[in-house]
Design a protein around this motif. Structure first.
Motif, PDB file in Angstrom:
ATOM      1  N   GLN A  17       0.838  -1.203   0.000  1.00 21.45           N
ATOM      2  CA  GLN A  17       0.000   0.000   0.000  1.00 21.45           C
ATOM      3  C   GLN A  17       0.877   1.259   0.000  1.00 21.45           C
ATOM      4  O   GLN A  17       0.643   2.185  -0.784  1.00 21.45           O
ATOM      5  CB  GLN A  17      -0.928  -0.005   1.218  1.00 21.45           C
ATOM      6  CG  GLN A  17      -1.868   1.176   1.280  1.00 21.45           C
ATOM      7  CD  GLN A  17      -2.772   1.150   2.522  1.00 21.45           C
ATOM      8  OE1 GLN A  17      -2.749   0.218   3.325  1.00 21.45           O
ATOM      9  NE2 GLN A  17      -3.567   2.192   2.669  1.00 21.45           N
ATOM     10  N   TYR A  18       1.874   1.294   0.869  1.00 15.95           N
ATOM     11  CA  TYR A  18       2.809   2.424   0.889  1.00 15.95           C
ATOM     12  C   TYR A  18       3.546   2.550  -0.449  1.00 15.95           C
ATOM     13  O   TYR A  18       3.684   3.638  -0.995  1.00 15.95           O
ATOM     14  CB  TYR A  18       3.856   2.254   1.990  1.00 15.95           C
ATOM     15  CG  TYR A  18       3.434   2.675   3.371  1.00 15.95           C
ATOM     16  CD1 TYR A  18       3.127   4.001   3.668  1.00 15.95           C
ATOM     17  CD2 TYR A  18       3.415   1.760   4.423  1.00 15.95           C
ATOM     18  CE1 TYR A  18       2.778   4.399   4.953  1.00 15.95           C
ATOM     19  CE2 TYR A  18       3.082   2.143   5.709  1.00 15.95           C
ATOM     20  CZ  TYR A  18       2.763   3.463   5.984  1.00 15.95           C
ATOM     21  OH  TYR A  18       2.431   3.851   7.253  1.00 15.95           O
ATOM     22  N   ALA A  21       1.367   3.917  -3.239  1.00 11.40           N
ATOM     23  CA  ALA A  21       1.062   5.333  -3.020  1.00 11.40           C
ATOM     24  C   ALA A  21       2.281   6.204  -3.348  1.00 11.40           C
ATOM     25  O   ALA A  21       2.145   7.266  -3.966  1.00 11.40           O
ATOM     26  CB  ALA A  21       0.606   5.563  -1.587  1.00 11.40           C
ATOM     27  N   LYS A  24       2.907   6.299  -7.143  1.00  8.45           N
ATOM     28  CA  LYS A  24       1.932   7.194  -7.786  1.00  8.45           C
ATOM     29  C   LYS A  24       2.403   8.645  -7.693  1.00  8.45           C
ATOM     30  O   LYS A  24       2.274   9.405  -8.652  1.00  8.45           O
ATOM     31  CB  LYS A  24       0.561   7.028  -7.127  1.00  8.45           C
ATOM     32  CG  LYS A  24      -0.533   7.831  -7.779  1.00  8.45           C
ATOM     33  CD  LYS A  24      -1.882   7.538  -7.157  1.00  8.45           C
ATOM     34  CE  LYS A  24      -2.961   8.358  -7.839  1.00  8.45           C
ATOM     35  NZ  LYS A  24      -4.284   8.105  -7.272  1.00  8.45           N
ATOM     36  N   ARG A  25       2.976   9.034  -6.561  1.00 11.17           N
ATOM     37  CA  ARG A  25       3.484  10.397  -6.404  1.00 11.17           C
ATOM     38  C   ARG A  25       4.589  10.702  -7.428  1.00 11.17           C
ATOM     39  O   ARG A  25       4.740  11.839  -7.848  1.00 11.17           O
ATOM     40  CB  ARG A  25       4.044  10.603  -4.992  1.00 11.17           C
ATOM     41  CG  ARG A  25       3.000  10.606  -3.897  1.00 11.17           C
ATOM     42  CD  ARG A  25       3.654  10.807  -2.556  1.00 11.17           C
ATOM     43  NE  ARG A  25       2.699  10.734  -1.460  1.00 11.17           N
ATOM     44  CZ  ARG A  25       2.879  11.316  -0.275  1.00 11.17           C
ATOM     45  NH1 ARG A  25       3.984  12.009  -0.043  1.00 11.17           N
ATOM     46  NH2 ARG A  25       1.978  11.190   0.664  1.00 11.17           N
ATOM     47  N   LEU A 160      -0.387   7.229   5.258  1.00  9.75           N
ATOM     48  CA  LEU A 160       0.294   7.603   4.014  1.00  9.75           C
ATOM     49  C   LEU A 160       0.948   8.978   4.077  1.00  9.75           C
ATOM     50  O   LEU A 160       1.854   9.264   3.283  1.00  9.75           O
ATOM     51  CB  LEU A 160      -0.669   7.513   2.833  1.00  9.75           C
ATOM     52  CG  LEU A 160      -1.244   6.114   2.552  1.00  9.75           C
ATOM     53  CD1 LEU A 160      -2.205   6.160   1.382  1.00  9.75           C
ATOM     54  CD2 LEU A 160      -0.139   5.096   2.317  1.00  9.75           C
TER      55      LEU A 160
END
Length: 172
Positions: A17-18, A21, A24-25, A160
């Protein structure tokens, strides 16, 4: 600008999950450690962020960094676990696992998720043993108390916003 490579190994999902995320950044795809190793071939100046769970002394991300040629790259290791944040940062347990590369790797510690309802039988048995040993101790620190209090409960400490510091490091 340098390429960003976000690599991860996840046992129960919070590290993934981290990683997703963070990727994506940066506008990239989160890669498994094996995929990242292949992606690094021929690159010389990537910002490499490795995210990994930690179970006792096992940290696949640290092993990846030790076993992979990363000269010329800026490297960070984000260890995801259930140890209280301040304890994990102060202890910096992964430094020893990184050996001679420890000084070349920026380290971050991220709070994870531990859902007892999803644990393997072996992992659950290990946790039961650890918690019962902790219960027998006369003096317990805050981290040990937390382990006892959260035993057999699903606990999600993923945040997050903790990735802000990692992103800042990678973009600097």
């Amino acid at each position: 600008m340098s390429d960003f490579i976000v690599a991860f190994e996840s046992a129960y999902g919070s590290t993934q999950q981290y990683a997703e995320a963070l990727a994506k950044r940066f506008g990239v795809k989160a890669l498994s450690l094996d995929q990242a190793r292949a992606e690094l071939v021929g690159k010389t100046d990537a910002r490499v962020v490795v995210l990994s769970f930690v179970h006792g002394p096992l940290n696949p991300g640290a092993k990846f960094i030790v076993d992979t040629e990363l000269s010329g790259h800026r490297v960070a290791l984000c260890t995801v676990g259930m140890t209280l944040d301040d304890v994990a940062q102060k202890k910096d347990g992964v430094a020893k696992s990184l050996g001679r590369k420890a000084d070349q790797v920026t380290r971050f510690y991220l709070p994870g998720r531990l859902n007892y309802s999803e644990l393997s039988t072996a992992h659950r048995s290990t946790m039961w043993t650890i918690v019962n040993m902790l219960k027998a101790k006369p003096f317990k620190n805050d981290n040990e108390k937390m382990m006892i209090d959260t035993f057999d409960k699903d606990v999600d400490r993923v945040d997050l916003s903790n990735l802000d510091a990692v992103e800042k490091w990678a973009r600097s």
